[in-house]
Design a protein around this motif. Structure first.
Motif, PDB file in Angstrom:
ATOM      1  N   GLU A  93      33.052  -2.541  49.255  1.00 24.99           N
ATOM      2  CA  GLU A  93      32.879  -1.671  48.091  1.00 24.99           C
ATOM      3  C   GLU A  93      32.272  -0.329  48.489  1.00 24.99           C
ATOM      4  O   GLU A  93      32.496   0.689  47.838  1.00 24.99           O
ATOM      5  N   ASP A 117      31.117  -7.066  48.517  1.00 20.78           N
ATOM      6  CA  ASP A 117      30.129  -6.171  47.927  1.00 20.78           C
ATOM      7  C   ASP A 117      28.835  -6.519  48.650  1.00 20.78           C
ATOM      8  O   ASP A 117      28.205  -7.535  48.340  1.00 20.78           O
ATOM      9  N   ASP A 120      24.994  -6.328  45.788  1.00 21.83           N
ATOM     10  CA  ASP A 120      25.210  -6.236  44.350  1.00 21.83           C
ATOM     11  C   ASP A 120      23.872  -6.050  43.636  1.00 21.83           C
ATOM     12  O   ASP A 120      22.872  -6.662  44.004  1.00 21.83           O
ATOM     13  N   TYR A 279      36.226  -6.951  44.874  1.00 21.10           N
ATOM     14  CA  TYR A 279      34.920  -7.217  45.494  1.00 21.10           C
ATOM     15  C   TYR A 279      33.990  -8.026  44.603  1.00 21.10           C
ATOM     16  O   TYR A 279      33.044  -8.637  45.109  1.00 21.10           O
ATOM     17  N   GLU A 280      34.239  -8.011  43.294  1.00 22.69           N
ATOM     18  CA  GLU A 280      33.326  -8.688  42.371  1.00 22.69           C
ATOM     19  C   GLU A 280      34.048  -9.719  41.502  1.00 22.69           C
ATOM     20  O   GLU A 280      33.692 -10.893  41.512  1.00 22.69           O
TER      21      GLU A 280
END
Length: 339
Positions: A93, A117, A120, A279-280
């Motif tokens: 990310e 990521d 986060d 990524y999430e």
């Protein structure tokens, strides 16, 4: 050996034959993430004591201010994966483009790509709130022996072979799935070893927690507004409790244990949504589904969306199965009422 006394390493070895492509690389990827997570955890726990908090003075590809720990975590995870020579590509990310990885023999013979990521919830660093790392593993599409291309990363979430997260909180946990359920491992900081602490994690079918940034209420679609009002309405099992940390990993981890729904919908400020699909949303959706929950974009299964961009955004609804279905009902009703 009692299940809860198993180390992460022992668990990986015992379950390696359950992997779809059992040749050792996937186990080594999980082990590499374990190592990088311990290094990042060490730095997170020293925040405030060393010069690791605050803005780094740059922005990532999404135009967000990078924190010093963002940059540090990104470098640690990338270098750990590259040094182990077990992946052929990495997308983060925090990076504009994907990274092509070749072995020390200058070949491109590895089979997996990792998307991540690295930190986060980094906006919470300075206020000592839980952070996380999210990762996703795919088997490459392009021929082995050639450099990876964008095609290897733009795969739907249903193609994931592994996904997981690390939560840096009151304890540090690594939670992951390879498509055979979800297991959580807690770090014993005294000896630096992860132990199986949460075997076979499951979402309750229902819950009484809803997690959404209600400060954006006026910007939400009508269906989300209607669902929030439903959550707040006094009935036999309601109103629900509102709990929102602002760290995706922390919010979903809590809801998986206690039962609840997490919502990050589109809004007039973010018409495509804010969370990154690759990524999430996809890795967390894989974990949520493997734990018996449900994940969607409000209308359809999130893991069946075909990505078109490396940093594509998407609305995200996930959590206890019945709660997500109810939210989807409100979304569909609001859409139908427009016509």
């Amino acid at each position: 050996m009692e299940e809860r006394n198993k180390t992460l390493g022992e668990f990986i070895i015992e379950n390696q034959t359950a992997f779809q492509y059992s040749s050792g690389e996937l186990s080594r990827i999980i082990n590499s993430i374990r190592l990088a997570a311990k290094v990042v955890n060490y730095k997170v726990n020293k925040a405030g004591l060393v010069d690791i908090v605050g803005a780094a003075g740059a922005q990532n590809i999404q135009g967000e201010d990078q924190q010093k720990l963002d940059v540090y975590a990104n470098e640690i995870f990338i270098q750990t994966l590259i040094n182990r020579e077990i992946v052929c590509g990495i997308a983060s990310e925090e990076n504009d483009d994907y990274i092509t990885v070749q072995g020390s023999d200058n070949c491109h013979n590895n089979k997996y790509v990792v998307l991540m990521d690295p930190l986060d919830g980094s906006s919470n660093i300075d206020v000592n709130v839980s952070l996380g790392t999210i990762f996703s593993v795919y088997r490459r599409i392009t021929p082995i022996g050639t450099p990876v291309t964008l095609e290897d990363f733009l795969q739907p979430g249903i193609n994931q072979v592994a996904a997981g997260y690390v939560i840096y909180g009151t304890s540090t946990m690594l939670v992951y799935t390879t498509g055979h359920g979800v297991n959580g491992f807690t770090l014993n900081p005294a000896i630096g070893t992860f132990y199986l602490s949460h075997p076979n994690m499951k979402f309750p079918l229902d819950g009484n927690i809803y997690s959404v940034n209600e400060g954006n209420y006026v910007h939400f679609p009508q269906g989300v507004k209607d669902y929030i009002k439903y959550c707040q309405f006094e009935e036999e099992d309601r109103p629900y409790t509102s709990r929102y940390i602002g760290s995706l990993v922390s919010d979903i981890h809590r809801n998986m244990i206690k039962g609840g729904i997490y919502l990050y919908p589109t809004s007039t400020k973010a018409p495509k949504g804010k969370l990154r699909l690759l990524y999430e949303c996809n890795p967390m959706a894989f974990i949520v589904e493997q734990a018996g929950g449900k994940a969607s974009n409000g209308f359809a299964r999130i893991m069946e969306i075909l990505p078109t961009e490396l940093h594509e955004r998407a609305p995200f609804f996930c959590g206890s199965h019945n709660m997500v279905e109810k939210a989807e009902d409100f979304m569909r009703l609001a859409k139908l009422s427009k016509y």
